[in-house]
Each structure stands twice: as C-alpha cells, then as structure tokens.
Design an enzyme around this catalytic site. Structure first.
Site, PDB file in Angstrom:
ATOM      1  CE  LYS A 152      -4.456  -1.505   0.713  1.00 12.74           C
ATOM      2  NZ  LYS A 152      -4.351  -2.846   1.348  1.00 12.74           N
ATOM      3  CD  GLU A 164     -10.318   4.086   0.570  1.00 15.74           C
ATOM      4  OE1 GLU A 164      -9.936   5.219   0.596  1.00 15.74           O
ATOM      5  OE2 GLU A 164      -9.404   3.066   0.178  1.00 15.74           O
ATOM      6  CB  SER A 222      -0.031  -7.986  -1.359  1.00 18.07           C
ATOM      7  OG  SER A 222      -0.952  -8.788  -0.703  1.00 18.07           O
TER       8      SER A 222
END
Ligand SMILES: *Cc1c(COP(=O)(O)O)cnc(C)c1O
Length: 411
Positions: free
Chosen positions: A102, A124, A391
């Site tokens: 991210k 969010e 990830s």
C-alpha cells in the site's frame, strides 16, 4: 533504473484508460457533479506531475529511503518442495515499511497532494493497512490525516486503529450499513465534497472514478518493473505464471503490469471465495458479479436483481469488497488476466503453510495468492516458474487468524 522512466505514457500498455478514464466499457467517472471539478483538477495535476522529472525523482527517492525498495525476489525452495512441481518465487512486498504494498501508492499520492498545496488528507481503510500507510506518510509530511473505517473493521483490526492514532491520525468509525469498507468509502467521498479546497482523498486501491484506477496502478507498477529485472537476473527468463490476490486490484495490477504484453506469461488474479460461492458468503466478483456502477466506476459487481449491492464475506478484510477495479474487468473480458478464488479454509491453510515451510507469516489477503499459486505449481512441470506476489505480512492478522482457527490468545 532511471527515475524518469518510472511512469512514461507512450507505450501501448498505457493506452488504457482513454482520456475519459475508460478501460473499454469499464471505469469512467460516475460521481456527483460536485466531485467532477476536483477529479478533473486531480487528473490534470497528476498528468503534469508525472511529466516532471523532479516529481519522479522525489517519488523514486521516497520508495528507496522511506518504504525500503527494492523488495526482494525470493526463491521459496521449501514451499516449492511442499507444493511439488514448478519453482515458486515470492515478490516480497511484505518487507515494505508499514507491512504491505500500500505504501507505494500512498507515497505517490501524498507527494501529489503536497504539490497541489493540500494540507489535509482523508482516506478509507478496510483491514487498516491503507490507513496505516497513509497515517505514516502524513506524519512524515506534516499533513493533517483523517481515516474513515467501518465500525466492524475497527473491532476486527483494533491494533491497526491504535497504530494509526499513534502516528497522529484521527480515525473516524462509520456505523452505517454493514459497517465495513464500502460505508467507509461513502463517508470519505462525503467529506471530500465538503472539504475539497484544502483536502486530498488518498484512495487506497485501483478503484473508483478516473483518475484513481490509473494513478494507483502507475504507483504500483514498480512491483513488476523490479520483478521482471530480478527474474531475468535470477533465472535468465520470465516467469510462466504470475499470481496475485485481488481486492480492489492494486497489488495485482502492479505485479502484472510489465507482463501484460508478454504473451508467454500467464496472469492469475485470486479473489476471496469466502465460506461458499453463495449470496453474501464471498467476494469473488468474477464468480458471481454483473456489470454495474459503484462508488465512481463501472465494473463487475456483486448485486441482486434490483441492482442492490450484495453483502460480502471474507476471512481477510482487505479482499472483502463487492466490486473489482475496472482494469481487471477489462483484461478479464479480453482474456488476458484469468481469475480464480481461494476460500477461507484454503486461505487459513496457506497462512500456516508459508509460516511453517518458509518462516514467513503472510497477510490473510496474500494467503489467497499463496493457496492458488501452490495449486498452479503442483499442476505444473518442474521446469516452470510461478511468481507469487506476497502483498503483505501477516502480523496484523495473527489475532483474527488464531480466532478463526479456534485458538484464544490470552494476554
Ligand atoms: C489491502 C491489501 C490487499 C488488497 O488490496 P488490493 O488493492 O487488491 O491490492 C491485498 N493484500 C494486502 C496485504 C493488503 O493490505
């Protein structure tokens, strides 16, 4: 790699989306009129930024010095032996600062916000990973930070809530509807309409209105830029298959992007199969979704006959969303990216498998990719290579995984 090559625009692969943000019939800008101006301003600002070598350099430098890039490409020998068959490599996005891919996107968007003169950031978050990355980067840049999070997710991911607050972010719980990610996105959009003058909305995945799906993709492209070079260095060839989990689709599109025009490389996105492929029990949009519009874009969506959005379920909060990023819908229909799903049990098995074989605790999201990647490897010849995008790391999930497996952790 030269900094200026990070986000070029002339290659064929960059021809989607078109100027209206459309990936074929998918994507677009389905937003209230009040958001059109800020979105067009953002599109213009991003377009100027990516042509500016100073912006490219600032982004590239932050990826190295703050996020910890490049991430490793790791030959998972013990996992390979266990699965039996093709060689398995892991792209170690789990090693990045704040624990997942991210941060690549957050760094890009925060630099853009600073460039646009915005002083306040909203975001969010579902599992809390995007909120954590956003809180970290906002602390670093001295930006005011407000994170919207569903109340159910706040309970499931209490540790991440504390982490965000520790780094100075305000976390606002959202009590509407299912009290998860979809409702948090609605609240963030409402905030943005009201405060757009001084506020940038850092959307956390390759989803929503143009320019987000394109911009977020571009900021994660670094994953496949690196893996391609690393694979050639390690094996003198490209992988046969690349596997990644798909929530909104950002880690997947980033890890697939440089292989899209390599026809010999199979690309597989893995969705959340949940408890079963039945209404409300899963989040596998390509297994049960239909064309529709949700939160800014047209794509494959889990919905009933009236177009009401269906409830979703996954053991991993980060994959628990009713719609999928428009670029994935586009390449699904073109047949370029295949989609599979792993269910909750397969995910929990893979979570334990990677921990035991390699001493690497994967995020529950990433565990879906491990589960399916292991199957692909088992079915493939020993001469093949399967590259799995890891990830994120599983530290955040230890609590809920233990509970799902019937273990109570007492402190
Ligand atoms: C958020 C998250 C995902 C899902 O988001 P995408 O945009 O689909 O990548 C997957 N893995 C991890 C570790 C995450 O934190």
């Amino acid at each position: 790699m030269s900094a200026s090559s990070l986000i070029p625009t002339t290659e064929p692969r960059f021809q989607v989306p078109d100027v209206h943000g459309r990936f074929g019939q998918f994507g677009g800008m389905y937003v209230p009129e009040t958001l059109m101006t800020p979105l067009l301003d953002l599109t213009k600002a991003y377009d100027e930024a990516r042509r500016d070598p100073a912006f490219q350099k600032a982004y590239a430098d932050m990826l190295v010095e703050y996020a910890g890039r490049p991430t490793g490409l790791y030959y998972a020998e013990a996992l390979t032996k266990h699965c039996g068959g093709s060689k398995i490599y892991l792209k170690r996005e789990d090693m990045l600062h704040t624990g997942a891919h991210k941060i690549n996107n957050v760094i890009g968007q925060a630099l853009l916000a600073v460039r646009m003169g915005k002083k306040r950031i909203i975001a969010e978050t579902g599992a809390g990973q995007h909120g954590t990355a956003t809180a970290a980067v906002c602390a670093r840049f001295g930006l005011k930070c407000v994170i919207y999070m569903g109340a159910t997710d706040m309970e499931r991911q209490a540790l991440n809530v504390y982490r965000m607050r520790l780094m100075g972010a305000e976390v606002r719980g959202v009590e509407a509807g299912q009290r998860t990610l979809k409702e948090a996105v609605n609240e963030a959009m409402r905030d943005w309409v009201t405060n757009v003058r001084d506020t940038h909305y850092i959307l956390g995945t390759a989803y929503g209105s143009h320019p987000y799906p394109m911009m977020v993709r571009d900021f994660h492209r670094i994953i496949s830029l690196e893996s391609k070079q690393q694979m050639i260095r390690a094996e003198d060839r490209l992988p046969d298959t690349v596997v990644a989990c798909v929530g909104g689709g950002s880690n997947a599109i980033g890890s697939f992007f440089e292989y899209l025009d390599e026809p010999g490389v199979q690309l597989i996105g893995v969705e959340a199969g949940g408890r079963a492929i039945k209404t409300g029990e899963h989040a596998a949009r390509f297994a049960g979704g239909r064309l529709g519009v949700l939160q800014g874009c047209m794509t494959h969506i889990l919905q009933d006959g009236e177009g009401q959005i269906e409830g979703t379920h996954s053991v991993s909060a980060g994959l628990d969303y009713a719609a999928v990023g428009p670029e994935h819908a586009y390449y699904h229909d073109k047949g370029r990216i295949e989609f599979a799903y792993a269910n909750d049990q397969e995910c929990l098995d893979a979570f334990q498998l990677l921990s035991r074989t390699e001493g690497i605790i994967p995020a529950l999201e990433s565990s879906h990719a491990i589960a399916h990647g292991c199957k692909v490897a088992a079915d493939g010849p020993r001469t093949n290579i399967v590259l799995i995008n890891l990830s994120g790391r599983g530290d955040k999930d230890v609590w809920s995984a233990a509970r799902a497996m019937g273990v109570e952790i007492k402190l």
